[in-house]
Design a protein around this motif. Structure first.
Motif, PDB file in Angstrom:
ATOM      1  N   GLY A 146     -35.618  15.001  20.522  1.00  0.00           N
ATOM      2  CA  GLY A 146     -36.530  14.571  21.585  1.00  0.00           C
ATOM      3  C   GLY A 146     -37.580  13.580  21.142  1.00  0.00           C
ATOM      4  N   GLY A 147     -37.234  12.695  20.228  1.00  0.00           N
ATOM      5  CA  GLY A 147     -38.156  11.653  19.819  1.00  0.00           C
ATOM      6  C   GLY A 147     -39.075  11.998  18.670  1.00  0.00           C
ATOM      7  N   SER A 148     -39.012  13.236  18.165  1.00  0.00           N
ATOM      8  CA  SER A 148     -39.847  13.617  17.020  1.00  0.00           C
ATOM      9  C   SER A 148     -39.029  14.432  16.021  1.00  0.00           C
ATOM     10  N   ILE A 149     -39.546  14.557  14.815  1.00  0.00           N
ATOM     11  CA  ILE A 149     -38.843  15.302  13.765  1.00  0.00           C
ATOM     12  C   ILE A 149     -39.121  16.788  13.911  1.00  0.00           C
ATOM     13  N   ALA A 150     -38.062  17.590  13.961  1.00  0.00           N
ATOM     14  CA  ALA A 150     -38.203  19.049  14.049  1.00  0.00           C
ATOM     15  C   ALA A 150     -38.560  19.598  12.672  1.00  0.00           C
ATOM     16  N   SER A 151     -39.658  20.310  12.569  1.00  0.00           N
ATOM     17  CA  SER A 151     -40.050  20.888  11.277  1.00  0.00           C
ATOM     18  C   SER A 151     -39.182  22.082  10.921  1.00  0.00           C
ATOM     19  N   GLY A 152     -38.656  22.778  11.947  1.00  0.00           N
ATOM     20  CA  GLY A 152     -37.783  23.924  11.710  1.00  0.00           C
ATOM     21  C   GLY A 152     -36.763  24.063  12.818  1.00  0.00           C
ATOM     22  N   PHE A 200     -42.625  18.602   4.302  1.00  0.00           N
ATOM     23  CA  PHE A 200     -41.781  17.461   4.626  1.00  0.00           C
ATOM     24  C   PHE A 200     -40.481  17.929   5.282  1.00  0.00           C
ATOM     25  N   GLY A 201     -39.916  17.076   6.133  1.00  0.00           N
ATOM     26  CA  GLY A 201     -38.560  17.263   6.616  1.00  0.00           C
ATOM     27  C   GLY A 201     -38.356  18.414   7.573  1.00  0.00           C
ATOM     28  N   THR A 202     -37.088  18.834   7.669  1.00  0.00           N
ATOM     29  CA  THR A 202     -36.664  19.911   8.560  1.00  0.00           C
ATOM     30  C   THR A 202     -36.125  21.072   7.740  1.00  0.00           C
ATOM     31  N   SER A 203     -36.649  22.264   7.990  1.00  0.00           N
ATOM     32  CA  SER A 203     -36.147  23.481   7.352  1.00  0.00           C
ATOM     33  C   SER A 203     -35.314  24.265   8.360  1.00  0.00           C
TER      34      SER A 203
END
Length: 265
Positions: free
Chosen positions: A187-193, A251-254
């Motif tokens: 949805g336009g943003s980075i999912a943290s989890g 950082f990133g997606t877990s």
């Protein structure tokens, strides 16, 4: 010493700075974490296939692999790409050895379920953990190309994310996937989890597509088979690798299992 499987995407390898490799070596020397590196090489493979006028196509992020394609895959993955990473780690002060999954039957494979569609693409059925352990006990960082072999000597192209997942499961090691993006975009943003159920839903809704599909599927596969921690990070971000390794998820997606999360609430 704890181990950490680090998967470096082929499109990312050329963008990694010397500081990334310094971080990687310091996982071992400062944090007492043993790196196991698995790498891809997709863009380089595609470039050479194009130069040779060999057709290449993808199905759900996996490369259809004919005999001519397989020859190029092995040449790039087990040759130039593998040795490039070995050299970078040596420049950063580490000691590394390059291996193909064929060497010592490190990665034993069988044809993938839809082999009629994908050709010589395999899935890992066995990891020679003893071979890797013997190498690591010598203080060496293994660099692994995801070309596997079956009991008859047939070689297979294996998606690097899935090969890394198999090694992660064999060692019960956390898995860190290094890319050139900041994580999984939703949805336009980075999912943290993301939970396993969210992953499947996002694939169905075509919000996760292409080469990201094998990555998130590998993440879920690891979690369901006992791996405690899986993430996707941008390898060009300073300290991202170290942050993941010490369980500091800045950082990133877990990824996590929905059931485990519910039980902990």
């Amino acid at each position: 010493m704890k181990s950490l499987v680090i998967k470096c995407g082929g499109s990312t390898v050329e963008k990694l700075t010397p500081s990334f490799f310094t971080e990687l070596v310091e996982l071992k020397t400062k944090h007492y974490i043993q790196p196991i590196v698995v790498h891809g090489g997709g863009p380089s493979i595609s470039n050479i296939l194009s130069t040779l006028n060999v057709e290449t196509t993808f199905v759900n992020g996996l490369r259809k692999t004919t005999e001519p394609v397989l020859e190029v895959v092995e040449m790039v993955l087990s040759g130039s790409m593998n040795k490039h990473l070995v050299r970078q780690i040596m420049k950063a002060g580490g000691n590394a050895v390059g291996l193909s999954g064929v060497d010592g039957k490190l990665l034993v494979a069988k044809p993938i379920s839809n082999a009629e569609e994908l050709g010589f693409v395999g899935e890992i059925v066995e990891v020679n953990a003893e071979l890797l352990t013997a190498i690591m006990q010598k203080g060496i960082i293994p660099i692994i190309s995801p070309v596997a072999v079956d009991t008859n000597g047939q070689h297979y192209n294996v998606n690097a994310d899935l090969a890394a997942a198999a090694i992660s499961i064999a060692f019960r090691s956390p898995l860190c996937m290094i890319t050139d993006v900041d994580g999984v975009q939703v949805g336009g943003s980075i999912a943290s989890g993301l939970s396993d159920l969210e992953v499947y839903r996002l694939i169905e809704e075509n919000q996760i597509t292409g080469g990201m599909i094998p990555k998130v599927e590998a993440a879920v596969q690891c979690l369901t088979q006992g791996v405690s921690m899986v993430g996707i990070i941008n390898g060009t971000e300073n300290d991202a690798l170290t942050s993941f390794a010490i369980n500091d998820h800045r950082f990133g997606t877990s990824f996590y299992l929905e059931e485990v999360m519910e039980e902990s609430v």
